[in-house]
Design an enzyme around this catalytic site. Structure first.
Site, PDB file in Angstrom:
ATOM      1  N   SER A  38       0.852  -1.192   0.000  1.00 43.83           N
ATOM      2  CA  SER A  38       0.000   0.000   0.000  1.00 43.83           C
ATOM      3  C   SER A  38       0.886   1.240   0.000  1.00 43.83           C
ATOM      4  O   SER A  38       1.652   1.446  -0.941  1.00 43.83           O
ATOM      5  CB  SER A  38      -0.950  -0.039   1.194  1.00 43.83           C
ATOM      6  OG  SER A  38      -2.007   0.856   1.021  1.00 43.83           O
ATOM      7  N   ASP A  93      -8.811  -4.679  -6.556  1.00 45.10           N
ATOM      8  CA  ASP A  93      -8.473  -3.687  -5.536  1.00 45.10           C
ATOM      9  C   ASP A  93      -9.303  -2.411  -5.712  1.00 45.10           C
ATOM     10  O   ASP A  93      -9.156  -1.711  -6.717  1.00 45.10           O
ATOM     11  CB  ASP A  93      -6.979  -3.353  -5.636  1.00 45.10           C
ATOM     12  CG  ASP A  93      -6.458  -2.581  -4.439  1.00 45.10           C
ATOM     13  OD1 ASP A  93      -7.264  -1.927  -3.761  1.00 45.10           O
ATOM     14  OD2 ASP A  93      -5.241  -2.634  -4.187  1.00 45.10           O
ATOM     15  N   HIS A  96      -7.566  -5.235  -1.819  1.00 45.61           N
ATOM     16  CA  HIS A  96      -6.315  -4.535  -1.526  1.00 45.61           C
ATOM     17  C   HIS A  96      -5.305  -5.406  -0.789  1.00 45.61           C
ATOM     18  O   HIS A  96      -4.097  -5.246  -0.962  1.00 45.61           O
ATOM     19  CB  HIS A  96      -6.599  -3.270  -0.721  1.00 45.61           C
ATOM     20  CG  HIS A  96      -5.409  -2.375  -0.573  1.00 45.61           C
ATOM     21  ND1 HIS A  96      -4.656  -1.951  -1.651  1.00 45.61           N
ATOM     22  CD2 HIS A  96      -4.819  -1.837   0.514  1.00 45.61           C
ATOM     23  CE1 HIS A  96      -3.669  -1.178  -1.226  1.00 45.61           C
ATOM     24  NE2 HIS A  96      -3.742  -1.100   0.081  1.00 45.61           N
TER      25      HIS A  96
END
Length: 722
Positions: free
Chosen positions: A591, A666, A698
């Site tokens: 991320s 995602d 994600h």
């Protein structure tokens, strides 16, 4: 982004016989969990602690009255029998005793359960073994909000229903799915938003968000599991583009009348901190402008929706980030607690409902992380806050009248603690780098343990040879700020040898990877890699959590720049160690950490030889408005910052081996980021490895996570270790 960090569970450190398997990087946390109490809490109005049995089948108690001996209060069978007796028309099949209970009185608690036909919120008496009160609603309902007078508001898709006295009414009936009512998924759950409906104290009026995202473009997310792939459009407002419009509506149950609060223009603003005044006459809303640098905390008339007054304002040259609704002082509807980091650290302030600041309840540089509640006299507030440069969490108590603060727990570590109803004892659970888990009853006056309920042994003893871990302090790139770091040494460490390095990085706001807990916040995969012969290093750079606003402000309009500078100070520290092979340093992150990994690989190509970037932000113009514009402003206002932090034109600098991993579905960091980076790498003539998890969003979860860790470990072994 704070909600989507690739999380790792904690492990301990000692030296024994075996190594973790790749499967245990995911499945090990349960297998090697330190001994604990499940769902422990004070029983209301008593000197007793309740918790669940290790098989989750019974509600147990330890009571000071009998010398803290363990007794059974209720069993799953008794609770299930009470449900079947009360709701004979439904069917129940409970796997465990309810894990989330709230004590209402000494003998009754409330909890939520699901039957085959309905959902229920019930009150159970542990002495009579009966359900004494219940509210039910349709099994298809979500995000239920309950009242004391047996009303429940719930969502069916994008509309609100209220069930009262076995009758259900439609509050909204919008057919367009882009009109969303009552959902907590407003402003993408930034600004502390955790719900979309609020009952007044009397349970007669419901305030709710109405989100209009018809003006936001559809964004495709492909489901590959169907015979023919299916597109599932989501609304994803990107930085600098058109955002959703949100209003707050109040619905009166008796009359069916709706009033829209007059929050004014422009429509592209953020509504948060929604709080009813206890009398129900007024409602308070924080109005944050789209630039996120000016907050107005406003008071409105609940009956007309009219603006009454602005109680206070906050302005900043960087950003203002409200995170907490008001907490009213019990039995005093004219006073409330407001939390803000405006003065440097997230702390509490006592206001009256006219907007007058009555007292600053903050203490030193302590960041309030969790407001535990008021004492029995409602004159003191208990809360968990930081200590030890953000490494520790301690229990504090502040006197509302005097503002004097006491630290109730003292052992250095990460505490999760609460105070008994009579205010005499603390139920304290903590761990630190040498203590797996300890649960004790403390005397609030002496701060000493009266009795120890749990003192866990090292769960790896005789089973797993855990590498040595050390917490370290490194000075930031500006030479002013101490940063917290963690180094895990390779198995069978020999200081005369040289070892490759894996830097595990996140680096973004609202995340802290290095803590004084069991063991230092490190994850099973971190320790697995150390067992495979790597030095594993992590640094919480400026911009990360628990150190105050100024610590984070440095990244404004230039995400990644100062964060990378601090990470390079960590690399400098590593290179100063004789056992580090400076030619074999790799980096892994997810991320924001994926953004950092890719940034480091392209900005420091002579330092990092291998990188694995999971779900990486590649260009902030592709990220959503609420998070992205807080830190970067809009691409129109900050073109230089967006250009400087974009990685699309930096891939030409790449020298090492880079693996990008992305979830094909995602909805957080959309796949467009990595796809465009791959396209740029092709044009630049650079080889980049790419791997998709087709059925994941994600984060990669479940058993597929084992596959992911195996892939990452193999990538480091092939391209860095050998």
């Amino acid at each position: 982004m704070k909600k989507y960090i690739l999380s790792f569970l904690l492990v301990g450190s000692m030296s024994f016989a075996q190594k973790l398997t790749i499967e245990e990087t995911v499945l090990g946390p349960r297998k090697y969990a330190p001994t604990s109490l499940v769902a422990q809490q004070w029983r209301k109005d008593s000197k007793a602690v309740t918790y669940l049995s290790t098989d989750f089948a019974n509600l147990l108690e330890k009571n000071a009255a009998n010398g803290w001996k363990e007794t059974t209060l209720a069993t799953k069978a008794e609770f299930e029998s009470a449900l079947k007796s009360k709701f004979s028309e439904d069917e129940f099949s409970l796997r465990t005793f309810p894990t989330a209970i709230t004590w209402l009185t000494k003998n009754t608690f409330e909890t939520e359960v699901a039957g085959k036909k309905n959902n229920y919120k019930v009150v159970f008496d542990v002495t009579t073994k009966q359900i004494t009160n219940a509210i039910s609603y349709s099994i298809e309902g979500t995000q239920a909000r309950f009242t004391k007078n047996n009303n429940v508001a719930w969502l069916k898709d994008n509309n609100i229903r209220i069930t009262s006295n076995n009758k259900t009414i439609e509050v909204t009936n919008d057919e367009n799915p882009a009109i969303v009512n009552g959902s907590d998924y407003v402003h993408r759950q930034e600004f502390g938003i955790d719900r979309g409906m609020w009952w007044n104290e009397a349970g007669t009026q419901l305030a709710y968000y109405r989100k209009d995202e018809t003006m936001v473009g559809n964004y495709p997310i492909i489901n590959w599991n169907e015979r023919e792939a299916v597109n599932k459009d989501i609304k994803y407002p990107m930085a600098g583009m058109t955002s959703e419009n949100v209003t707050l509506v109040i619905f009166d149950v008796a009359s069916g009348k709706k009033v829209t609060i007059q929050t004014g223009e422009p429509k592209e603003q953020y509504l948060t901190m929604v709080s009813w005044e206890p009398t129900g006459k007024y409602i308070f809303i924080g109005i944050l402008n789209r630039d996120q640098n000016h907050l107005k905390f406003n008071k409105y008339d609940a009956s007309t929706g009219a603006f009454v007054k602005t109680l206070f304002e906050e302005k900043a040259t960087t950003w203002v980030e409200p995170q907490h609704a008001l907490t009213f002082v019990p039995n005093n509807p004219s006073q409330f607690i407001y939390q803000t980091d405006f003065n440097g650290f997230n702390q509490m302030y006592l206001y009256n409902t006219d907007g007058k600041l009555l007292k600053n309840l903050g203490f030193k540089d302590v960041v309030v992380t969790n407001l535990v509640g008021f004492d029995a006299t409602n004159s003191k507030i208990n809360y968990i806050g930081t200590a030890n440069n953000g490494l520790d969490r301690q229990l504090y108590q502040v006197d509302i009248k005097s503002g004097k603060t006491l630290q109730l727990t003292t052992v250095s570590g990460t505490h999760n603690a609460s105070v008994s109803s009579d205010g005499m004892m603390v139920l304290d659970q903590y761990s630190n780098t040498t203590t797996p888990n300890e649960i004790s009853i403390l005397n609030i006056k002496t701060k000493m343990a009266n009795t120890t309920l749990v003192k866990a042994e090292n769960p790896f003893t005789g089973k797993i040879d855990m590498p040595k871990m050390e917490l370290v302090t490194i000075t930031s790139a500006d030479g002013k700020t101490p940063l917290n770091g963690r180094i895990i040494y390779p198995a069978n460490f020999d200081a005369t040898k040289k070892y490759p390095v894996m830097v595990y990085v996140y680096g973004g706001s609202h995340a802290q990877l290095v803590t004084n807990r069991w063991l230092g916040g490190g994850g099973y995969f971190d320790y697995y890699m150390a067992q495979q012969g790597y030095v594993v290093f992590t640094l919480d750079n400026r911009g990360s959590d628990a150190r105050g606003k100024k610590f984070c402000d440095v990244n404004h309009r230039n995400l990644g720049v100062n964060e990378m500078a601090d990470q390079m100070e960590g690399v400098k520290y590593l290179k100063s160690k004789s056992f580090v092979d400076a030619d074999k340093i790799g980096v892994f992150g997810w991320s924001f950490g994926g953004f950092m990994t890719t940034s480091l690989m392209t900005s420091q190509p002579d330092t990092f030889k291998v990188g694995v970037a999971g779900g990486p932000v590649i260009d902030w113009k592709y990220y959503e408005i609420m998070y992205g514009e807080r830190y970067m402003d809009t691409p129109q206002d900050n073109p230089e910052g967006y250009a400087k932090t974009s990685l699309l034109d930096k891939v030409k600098n790449l020298k090492g081996r880079l693996l990008i991993i992305h979830g094909a579905q995602d909805p957080v960091v959309v796949q467009q980021h990595s796809m465009n980076f791959i396209e740029s790498s092709i044009k630049a003539g650079k080889q980049v490895d790419y791997f998709l998890y087709p059925n994941h969003e994600h984060n990669v979860g479940g058993r597929d996570r084992i596959h992911m860790y195996a892939k990452i470990a193999d990538y480091f072994d092939v391209h860095l270790k050998k």
